[in-house]
Design a protein around this motif. Structure first.
Motif, PDB file in Angstrom:
ATOM      1  N   ILE A  24      -3.030  -1.212  -9.040  1.00 29.68           N
ATOM      2  CA  ILE A  24      -2.858  -2.630  -9.346  1.00 29.68           C
ATOM      3  C   ILE A  24      -4.178  -3.237  -9.807  1.00 29.68           C
ATOM      4  N   ALA A  25      -4.077  -4.181 -10.743  1.00 28.38           N
ATOM      5  CA  ALA A  25      -5.188  -5.062 -11.102  1.00 28.38           C
ATOM      6  C   ALA A  25      -4.656  -6.492 -11.070  1.00 28.38           C
ATOM      7  N   SER A  47      -6.637   0.520   0.839  1.00 27.66           N
ATOM      8  CA  SER A  47      -6.238  -0.214  -0.364  1.00 27.66           C
ATOM      9  C   SER A  47      -6.987   0.260  -1.614  1.00 27.66           C
ATOM     10  N   SER A  48      -8.108   0.926  -1.441  1.00 25.01           N
ATOM     11  CA  SER A  48      -8.831   1.425  -2.617  1.00 25.01           C
ATOM     12  C   SER A  48      -8.025   2.483  -3.367  1.00 25.01           C
ATOM     13  N   THR A  49      -7.016   3.045  -2.737  1.00 26.37           N
ATOM     14  CA  THR A  49      -6.164   4.021  -3.434  1.00 26.37           C
ATOM     15  C   THR A  49      -5.186   3.357  -4.387  1.00 26.37           C
ATOM     16  N   ILE A  76      -4.275  -8.093  -1.020  1.00 25.54           N
ATOM     17  CA  ILE A  76      -3.951  -6.683  -1.258  1.00 25.54           C
ATOM     18  C   ILE A  76      -4.963  -5.776  -0.572  1.00 25.54           C
ATOM     19  N   THR A  77      -6.228  -6.163  -0.599  1.00 22.26           N
ATOM     20  CA  THR A  77      -7.289  -5.274  -0.106  1.00 22.26           C
ATOM     21  C   THR A  77      -7.658  -5.496   1.353  1.00 22.26           C
ATOM     22  N   GLU A  78      -6.888  -6.293   2.076  1.00 13.68           N
ATOM     23  CA  GLU A  78      -7.223  -6.523   3.477  1.00 13.68           C
ATOM     24  C   GLU A  78      -6.840  -5.354   4.384  1.00 13.68           C
ATOM     25  N   LEU A 105       0.830  -1.204   0.000  1.00 12.33           N
ATOM     26  CA  LEU A 105       0.000   0.000   0.000  1.00 12.33           C
ATOM     27  C   LEU A 105       0.863   1.251   0.000  1.00 12.33           C
ATOM     28  N   VAL A 106       1.825   1.306   0.874  1.00 15.03           N
ATOM     29  CA  VAL A 106       2.691   2.490   0.972  1.00 15.03           C
ATOM     30  C   VAL A 106       3.486   2.683  -0.316  1.00 15.03           C
TER      31      VAL A 106
END
Length: 160
Positions: free
Chosen positions: A18-19, A39-41, A33-35, A8-9
């Motif tokens: 990211i996808a 992470s929405s950024t 990744i989204t935990e 994230l950082v």
């Protein structure tokens, strides 16, 4: 090991998104990744393409590539990542395809996982890891851990 917080950082600081395109991990990379909050950024979208048909329809993987190399191959991982990148607003796309087990064959044993990282700025990188017959859960976990490291390295020097 690259953690979701570290990713994230790094991606937020670099202004990158990211996808993910996943087969054998069935969305576990996107979930990892989204935990973390925020992470929405950095996370645009993810798709699970378990079947060959879904790889073709959702990611544009060529039938010829699947026929020539099989779903568990670097060429398919490449087309998955590049297809995800083209169908998203991400700067980096990760793809995972493999044999989590149980089972496999002499040609494609349990624990073989192919990865690709596609970048808007740069060449797509592919690699295969032979994780071994660790059992389904452990192969999937190891594949996600490795993909996290590849995503970390895609930004530049890996995190300490």
């Amino acid at each position: 090991m690259t953690t979701p917080d570290m990713l994230l950082v790094r991606y937020r600081d670099a202004g990158l998104r990211i996808a993910t395109a996943e087969s054998c991990t069935a969305g576990l990379l996107a979930a990892r990744i989204t935990e973390v909050a925020g992470s929405s950024t950095i996370f645009d979208r993810g798709v699970v393409t378990y079947t060959n048909r879904s790889k073709q329809e959702l990611l544009g993987v060529a039938a010829e590539t699947l026929d020539a190399h099989g779903a568990v191959s670097e060429p398919v991982a490449r087309e998955m990542a590049e297809g995800m990148l083209a169908r998203s607003e991400a700067d980096v796309a990760a793809a995972i395809t493999g044999i989590a087990g149980p089972g496999g064959s002499d040609a494609k044993p349990e624990g073989r996982v192919c990865f690709a990282i596609a970048l808007h700025e740069g060449e797509t990188r592919t690699e295969t890891q032979e994780l071994g017959p660790l059992g389904r859960k452990n192969v999937r976990r190891a594949a996600v851990d490795h993909a996290m490291s590849l995503l970390d390295a895609a930004v530049g020097e890996p995190s300490p």
